[in-house]
Design an enzyme around this catalytic site. Structure first.
Site, PDB file in Angstrom:
ATOM      1  N   ASP A 336      -3.222 -13.903  -1.481  1.00  0.00           N
ATOM      2  CA  ASP A 336      -3.259 -12.483  -0.882  1.00  0.00           C
ATOM      3  C   ASP A 336      -4.738 -11.956  -1.023  1.00  0.00           C
ATOM      4  OD1 ASP A 336      -0.525 -12.614  -0.584  1.00  0.00           O
ATOM      5  OD2 ASP A 336      -0.012 -11.280  -1.896  1.00  0.00           O
ATOM      6  N   ASP A 639       4.088 -11.382  -3.477  1.00  0.00           N
ATOM      7  CA  ASP A 639       4.608 -10.228  -4.185  1.00  0.00           C
ATOM      8  C   ASP A 639       5.978  -9.830  -3.735  1.00  0.00           C
ATOM      9  OD1 ASP A 639       3.483  -9.190  -1.794  1.00  0.00           O
ATOM     10  OD2 ASP A 639       1.934  -7.993  -2.866  1.00  0.00           O
ATOM     11  N   ASP A 643       8.355 -13.039   0.285  1.00  0.00           N
ATOM     12  CA  ASP A 643       7.577 -14.211  -0.024  1.00  0.00           C
ATOM     13  C   ASP A 643       8.306 -15.379  -0.848  1.00  0.00           C
ATOM     14  OD1 ASP A 643       5.576 -12.907   0.969  1.00  0.00           O
ATOM     15  OD2 ASP A 643       4.829 -11.781  -0.671  1.00  0.00           O
TER      16      ASP A 643
HETATM   17  P1  ATP Z   1      -1.955  -8.732   1.557  1.00  0.00           P
HETATM   18  O1  ATP Z   1      -0.963  -9.419   2.100  1.00  0.00           O
HETATM   19  O2  ATP Z   1      -3.333  -9.298   1.311  1.00  0.00           O
HETATM   20  O3  ATP Z   1      -1.551  -7.973   0.088  1.00  0.00           O
HETATM   21  P2  ATP Z   1      -1.944  -6.098   2.815  1.00  0.00           P
HETATM   22  O4  ATP Z   1      -1.757  -5.380   1.616  1.00  0.00           O
HETATM   23  O5  ATP Z   1      -3.108  -5.814   3.595  1.00  0.00           O
HETATM   24  O6  ATP Z   1      -2.381  -7.577   2.675  1.00  0.00           O
HETATM   25  P3  ATP Z   1       0.451  -5.380   3.899  1.00  0.00           P
HETATM   26  O7  ATP Z   1       0.699  -4.574   2.695  1.00  0.00           O
HETATM   27  O8  ATP Z   1       1.485  -6.175   4.466  1.00  0.00           O
HETATM   28  O9  ATP Z   1      -0.873  -6.527   3.764  1.00  0.00           O
HETATM   29  O10 ATP Z   1      -0.195  -4.422   4.823  1.00  0.00           O
HETATM   30  C1  ATP Z   1      -0.330  -4.578   6.231  1.00  0.00           C
HETATM   31  C2  ATP Z   1      -0.773  -3.385   7.014  1.00  0.00           C
HETATM   32  O11 ATP Z   1       0.296  -2.498   6.963  1.00  0.00           O
HETATM   33  C3  ATP Z   1      -2.096  -2.823   6.353  1.00  0.00           C
HETATM   34  O12 ATP Z   1      -3.115  -3.420   6.743  1.00  0.00           O
HETATM   35  C4  ATP Z   1      -1.805  -1.553   6.774  1.00  0.00           C
HETATM   36  O13 ATP Z   1      -2.226  -1.030   8.009  1.00  0.00           O
HETATM   37  C5  ATP Z   1      -0.325  -1.146   6.765  1.00  0.00           C
HETATM   38  N1  ATP Z   1      -0.041  -0.568   5.495  1.00  0.00           N
HETATM   39  C6  ATP Z   1      -0.230  -1.096   4.357  1.00  0.00           C
HETATM   40  N2  ATP Z   1       0.376  -0.102   3.433  1.00  0.00           N
HETATM   41  C7  ATP Z   1       1.149   0.790   4.012  1.00  0.00           C
HETATM   42  C8  ATP Z   1       1.730   2.082   3.670  1.00  0.00           C
HETATM   43  N3  ATP Z   1       2.271   2.227   2.495  1.00  0.00           N
HETATM   44  N4  ATP Z   1       2.520   2.695   4.678  1.00  0.00           N
HETATM   45  C9  ATP Z   1       2.181   2.386   6.116  1.00  0.00           C
HETATM   46  N5  ATP Z   1       1.312   1.421   6.385  1.00  0.00           N
HETATM   47  C10 ATP Z   1       1.180   0.618   5.358  1.00  0.00           C
END
Ligand code: ATP
Length: 901
Positions: A336, A639, A643
Site C-alpha cells: 500500500d 488493511d 483486502d
Molecule cells: P493506499 O491503498 O495506498 O493506502 P489510499 O489511502 O490513498 O491508498 P484509500 O484509502 O482507498 O486509498 O483512498 C482512496 C481515495 O479516497 C483517496 O485518494 C481520497 O481521495 C479518498 N479518501 C481517503 N480517505 C477518505 C476519507 N476519510 N473520506 C473521504 N474520502 C477519502
C-alpha cells in the site's frame, strides 16, 4: 451493582428480549456505564478473556519428547547394551535420552511461551461508551451492560445484543460454518431460533464484514457463545513449519540409512572379520549413536523461536510460522502507499475553490498557519466560498485533534484530521459547527465507494448532505458547481485539468460537495447522495514518503525483490510519490485498466508496471494471482476487510497493526506493528537469516555425526578396536549440541544477505552444496580423528589413552569448525567473522572446561574410560583439529571463486 435482582424475566434468552428489556436486565442505558460501575462489574465477572488453552499437560509433553524414531533406535541400543551386560554404556545411553528429553521439554516450553507472548502483542481494542463518551479500550475490559460500537473490519469483542444496526453483515463461519456473511437486525426473535438465525445477536470473535452497529454486551469471556464451544478454537502454538517437516522426513530417512549401514557392517564383521558377537553389537550400537543427530530437532526449534522473537523486536509479528521460511524466498512485495510507504501525516497544502488556488502554510497537525493567494497572505473572511468549503469538510468528518504535552494527537483518520487542522487555521471551531448543524446520519468512508457522506439538520429546519471523497468519484456525482455563491452547471473538463495539475505535485486530493435536501429525512442511502451534488472545491494534501521506506525499497531491489505500489490514490499522485521512492519507471496502471484486461494481458502487464492506482480490493486479488501465475512469490500488504481475499491468497499476507482491521489481521501471516514498509524489508532480512541459521546448524551438526559414523565404519573395516566408544560418542554429541550448535541460533543475518537473490521456493534444504560440505567436513574429521588414534596406537599407548586423544580431537575439530559455520560462504578471517558472536567464544571456553573435566576428573574418567594426557599430546590435538578451519576457508574461497553455491 446487583444484576441478579434485575435478572431477565424467567431467564429468557437474550435474543427473545426487546432492546428495552435488555437495557433493564443489564442495568444499563444508551449512555453506557460509568467507570466505577464498569470497574465493579469487571471484579464480579472477570476479564473478557477466554481461559487459556489447556495444551498438552507437562507429563504428556515430556513423554512426547520420546516419540521420535531416532530416540527409539537409541532405546533399542540401550536395550542391546544392557543385554550384553555393558551396564555403563546402557546407563549412559538412557541418560542421554533423558537429558535430551529434558532439554527438548524445557526448550519447547520456552519457545511456545515466546510465540504466545508475540501473539499477545496483537491486542484487540473495542469502542465502548463509558461516562457518556466513546473511548477505545482493550476488549478484555468489557463487562456486561457496556455499550459497544462495531464497524466493518472489526472482530466482535463480546456477545452483543444489537440495539441499532446500519447495513450490518457479519461473517459467523467460525461459529456456524455458514460461509456467507449474515445480515443482522435488532428484532427480537423466537426462543427456539438456531444460533445462526439469531439476527439480533453478534457473537464474540465473529467478523464484521460490512456496516456498523451499536450493541449491549450480554456475555463476556468464557460465558460467550465462543467461550462455551471454544475448546476447538483455543489453539496451542504449533512449532511446525515446512522445514521442520522436511527435517522430520530426513530423520526417517536417516534411521533407515543407519539400520542398513549397521546391519551391513555387522554382517561384514561377522562373515569376513569373524569378530566376536559382543564386539559387533557394540560397533552397531556405536554406529547408531554416532549417526543420530540427537540435538538437531531441538536446535532447529530454538533457532526458529529466536528468529521469530527477533522479528517481533523489529515490528514484524509472525502469526503463522511457515511464513518465516516463505519470507526468505519472496520475489515481489506489493505494498500500500498511504502510511506504509508514506508517513500518513497529512497536511493540506492547497485548496482550489471558486476558480482560485489558495495555498496553506504550516506542517503536520499543528493548527498554526495561514492562507495565501498569489503569494499574498489573505484573511479568510474575505473569501466566503473558501469558508463554506472548509465548513463542509469539518462536518463530513470523524476525526478529532488533541493537544498532549505540546504534540497534536490524531484520533481517527489522518486524511480527515488534516481537514480539522485546516479548519483551525481558518479559525473555525469544529465543535461549534457540529452544534449548529448536528449530524443525523452517515455513510462512512470505504475504499470500495471512495467517499463519505453525512446528513445534517440545522436549527432552522433545513437539511444538507455533505460529501467528500476521491475527486473523480465525487465529480461524477455532481451536476453543479459553486461559483461566487451561486450554483452553476459544472465544467468537468476544467476540473479534470485542475486535478491533473494538483496531483502531479504528489498531492492527495479530495473533492468536497454538498446538496440541500428537502423534507428533512432521518437517513441517507447511496442513491440519495450519488446524484445532484454541488461541487464546492478540491483540497490537496501532502503525505511525505517515509525516509526509511526509501532506503528499504532500495534494499529490497538490491535483494532481487521487486517492489510494487498498489494504492487507492489518484494515478498522477501515485506516480509522483512512486518517483520519489524510486518505484517503477513512471508507468501506472489504473484499477479500471486492470479490470479491462484478461488474465494473460495482466500477467504480461505486471512484468512492466510497478505502480497501480485507484485499485479496488478485487484488483489486488487479481494482481496477486497474476504474479503467482508468473512464478513469483508474493508478499502483499492490506488493511481493509476487502483486502482479506488478497491477503489470504498471497504467499505472505501482511496486515497493518495500527490502521488495519481485525479481519485483515486474522487472515494474514504477518502483522506490522508500525505499519512501516521498512519493517517488511527487515522481516525479509530476518527470514533469510533464520533460514541461513537453520542451514548453519545442519552443516555444523551433521558432519560430527558423519565423522563419528565413518570412524566406526573404518574401524570395523580395518578390524581395529573402536577409536571412540558409544558412550564417548554420546558425550561428544550432547556436549557440542548444547554449547557450540546452540550459538548458531543466535547468529545475526550475514552482512550481505540482502544482496543475494531470493531463495528458490522449491530448493531442497539439503542442497548439493550442503551435502558436499557435510561430506567434506566429515572426511576431514574422520581422517584427523582416526589418524591420531592410529598414530597413538602405533606408539604403543594404551587403548584408553588413544581413545581420549581421539575424543578430544573430535571435539577440537568441532570447536574450530563452529567458526567456519558462522558464515555459509563468506570468509570468517576478519574481526567480525572471528569475534562477531560472543556466544561462540563463551561456548568454546565452556566446552574446553568440559573437556578438561572429561580428561582429568576421576568420576568422568571412570564413566567414560578416559585417562590424563600430556601437554605435548594436547599441542598435537590442537594442530590437527585446527586444520578443519583452514581447509573449510580454502573450500569456501573456491566455492566463491567458481560460484558453486
Ligand atoms: P493506499 O491503498 O495506498 O493506502 P489510499 O489511502 O490513498 O491508498 P484509500 O484509502 O482507498 O486509498 O483512498 C482512496 C481515495 O479516497 C483517496 O485518494 C481520497 O481521495 C479518498 N479518501 C481517503 N480517505 C477518505 C476519507 N476519510 N473520506 C473521504 N474520502 C477519502
Amino acid at each position: 451493582m446487583n444484576l441478579t435482582s434485575k435478572k431477565r424475566s424467567a431467564n429468557r434468552p437474550w435474543h427473545t428480549l426487546a432492546c428495552k428489556e435488555v437495557y433493564q436486565a443489564l442495568a444499563s442505558s444508551e449512555q453506557g456505564l460509568d467507570a466505577q460501575e464498569a470497574e465493579q462489574r469487571l471484579q464480579h465477572y472477570g476479564t473478557n478473556k477466554l481461559t487459556a488453552a489447556v495444551g498438552r499437560g507437562p507429563i504428556k509433553r515430556f513423554f512426547s519428547q520420546f516419540h521420535n524414531l531416532l530416540i527409539y533406535i537409541l532405546l533399542i541400543a540401550a536395550a542391546v547394551t544392557a543385554a550384553i551386560e555393558h551396564w555403563i554404556d546402557s546407563g549412559v545411553i538412557v541418560g542421554v535420552v533423558l537429558i535430551n528429553a529434558i532439554i527438548g521439554f524445557i526448550q519447547e516450553g520456552k519457545a511456545e511461551k515466546a510465540l504466545d507472548a508475540i501473539r499477545n502483542m496483537l491486542t484487540h481494542q473495542a469502542m465502548v461508551r463509558r461516562n457518556q463518551k466513546n473511548v477505545l479500550l482493550p476488549a478484555e475490559q468489557l463487562v456486561p451492560g457496556d455499550i459497544v460500537t462495531i464497524e466493518s473490519g472489526d472482530k466482535v469483542p463480546a456477545d452483543l445484543r444489537l440495539v441499532s444496526v446500519k447495513n450490518l453483515r457479519i461473517d459467523e463461519s467460525m461459529l456456524t460454518g455458514e460461509s456467507l456473511p449474515v445480515e443482522k437486525n435488532t428484532l427480537a426473535i423466537d426462543e427456539h431460533a438456531a444460533l445462526g438465525d439469531r439476527f439480533c445477536l453478534a457473537y464474540s470473535g465473529t467478523l464484521v464484514t460490512y456496516g456498523t452497529a451499536l450493541g449491549i454486551v450480554v456475555a463476556t469471556g468464557d460465558k460467550t457463545e465462543i467461550g462455551r464451544i471454544s475448546s476447538m478454537l483455543r489453539t496451542v502454538s504449533q512449532l511446525i513449519t515446512p522445514l521442520l517437516k522436511q527435517i522430520a522426513r530426513f530423520s526417517q530417512w536417516l534411521t533407515f540409512a543407519i539400520i542398513t549401514i549397521a546391519s551391513s557392517t555387522f554382517a561384514y564383521g561377522w562373515y569376513i572379520q569373524h569378530s566376536s558377537i559382543k564386539d559387533l553389537f557394540m560397533s552397531a550400537v556405536g554406529l547408531a549413536v554416532a549417526a543420530i543427530p540427537e540435538g538437531l530437532p531441538a536446535i532447529m526449534t530454538i533457532t526458529l523461536a529466536i528468529g521469530v522473537q527477533r522479528m517481533a523486536h523489529r515490528n514484524a509479528i509472525i502469526r503463522r510460522l511457515p511464513a518465516v521460511e516463505t519470507l526468505g524466498s519472496v520475489t515481489v512485495i506489493c505494498s500500500d502507499k498511504t502510511g506504509t510507504l508514506t508517513c500518513n501525516e497529512m497536511t493540506v497544502k492547497s485548496v482550489f475553490v471558486n476558480n482560485r488556488l489558495f495555498t496553506v502554510d504550516g506542517v503536520g497537525y499543528d493548527p498554526h498557519g495561514g492562507f495565501q493567494l498569489d503569494q499574498q497572505t489573505i484573511a479568510i473572511t474575505d473569501y466566503p466560498s473558501l469558508h463554506e468549503l472548509i465548513r463542509a469538510a469539518v462536518l463530513c468528518n470523524n476525526a478529532r485533534l488533541e493537544q498532549k504535552a505540546g504534540n497534536w494527537l490524531v484520533h481517527g483518520d489522518p486524511t480527515e484530521a488534516a481537514l480539522i487542522t485546516l479548519a483551525h487555521k481558518a479559525k473555525l471551531d469544529p465543535d461549534l459547527l457540529n452544534q449548529e448543524m448536528p449530524r443525523i446520519d452517515i455513510i462512512p468512508f470505504e475504499s470500495e465507494h471512495r467517499y463519505m457522506a453525512t446528513l445534517h439538520h440545522d436549527h432552522g429546519g433545513h437539511a444538507f448532505v455533505f460529501v467528500k471523497g476521491a475527486p473523480e468519484r465525487v465529480l461524477s456525482m455532481c451536476g453543479l458547481q459553486r461559483s461566487n455563491g451561486e450554483d452553476v452547471p459544472i465544467h468537468l473538463q476544467q476540473w479534470h485539468e485542475t486535478l491533473q495539475a494538483m496531483a502531479s505535485q504528489g498531492q492527495r486530493l479530495l473533492a468536497i460537495a454538498f446538496k440541500p435536501v428537502t423534507a428533512a429525512p432521518r437517513q441517507i442511502s447511496f442513491e440519495d447522495v450519488e446524484t445532484g451534488l454541488t461541487l464546492l472545491g478540491i483540497v490537496g494534501m501532502i503525505d511525505p514518503p517515509r525516509p526509511e521506506a526509501v532506503k528499504a525499497v532500495q534494499d529490497c531491489q538490491n535483494a532481487g525483490i521487486r517492489v510494487k505500489m498498489i494504492t487507492g490514490d489518484h494515478a498522477v499522485t501515485a506516480a509522483a510519490i512512486a518517483a520519489q521512492i524510486n518505484i517503477g519507471d513512471g508507468s501506472v496502471l489504473s484499477g479500471e485498466q486492470v479490470d479491462n484486461m484478461d488474465d494473460s494481458e495482466l500477467q504480461a502487464a505486471i512484468r512492466q508496471v510497478d505502480v497501480f492506482a485507484r485499485t479496488s480490493p478485487e484488483n489486488k486479488l487479481r494482481l496477486v494471482t497474476a504474479l503467482q501465475a508468473d512464478g513469483q512469490v508474493v508478499a502483499m500488504t492490506g488493511d481493509g476487510v476487502n483486502d482479506a481475499p488478497a491477503l489470504k491468497r498471497a504467499d505472505v499476507g501482511v496486515a497493518m497493526g495500527k490502521k488495519g482491521t481485525e479481519v485483515a489481521k486474522e487472515t494474514s501471516e504477518m502483522v506490522l506493528a508500525d505499519d512501516n514498509f521498512a519493517s517488511i524489508a527487515h522481516a525479509v532480512e530476518e527470514g533469510r537469516g533464520i533460514y541461513d541459521n537453520l542451514k548453519k546448524s545442519i552443516i555444523f551438526i551433521l558432519p560430527t555425526n558423519g565423522g563419528e559414523a565413518l570412524t566406526i565404519v573404518a574401524a570395523i573395516i580395518m578390524g581395529t578396536q573402536l577409536p571412540i566408544t558409544p558412550v564417548q560418542i554420546l558425550w561428544v554429541n550432547m556436549i557440542t549440541a548444547v554449547t557450540l550448535a546452540l550459538t548458531l541460533a543466535f547468529e545475526a543475518p550475514e552482512r550481505h544477505i540482502m544482496q543475494r537473490m531470493p531463495r528458490k521456493p522449491n530448493e531442497p534444504l539439503l542442497s548439493g552444496f550442503l551435502i558436499w560440505r557435510i561430506l567434506f567436513v566429515s572426511l576431514i574429521i574422520v581422517t584427523g580423528t582416526f589418524g591420531l588414534f592410529l598414530w597413538e596406537q602405533s606408539l604403543g599407548t594404551a587403548i584408553e589413552e588413544a581413545r581420549t586423544v581421539a575424543v578430544n580431537t573430535l571435539v577440537g575439530f568441532e570447536m574450530f569448525y563452529v567458526f567456519n559455520s558462522r558464515y555459509l560462504h563468506n570468509c570468517v578471517l576478519n574481526i567480525h567473522g572471528l569475534f562477531g558472536n560472543r556466544w561462540v567464544w563463551l561456548a568454546v571456553s565452556l566446552l574446553s572446561l568440559f573437556q578438561l573435566a572429561f580428561t582429568y576428573w576421576p568420576p568422568l574418567q571412570k564413566l567414560f574410560g578416559t585417562v590424563a594426557i600430556d601437554l605435548h599430546t594436547w599441542i598435537m590435538i590442537v594442530a590437527v583439529a585446527s586444520s578443519v578451519f583452514v581447509l573449510v576457508e580454502i573450500e569456501k574461497f573456491f566455492i566463491r571463486l567458481f560460484k558453486l553455491n
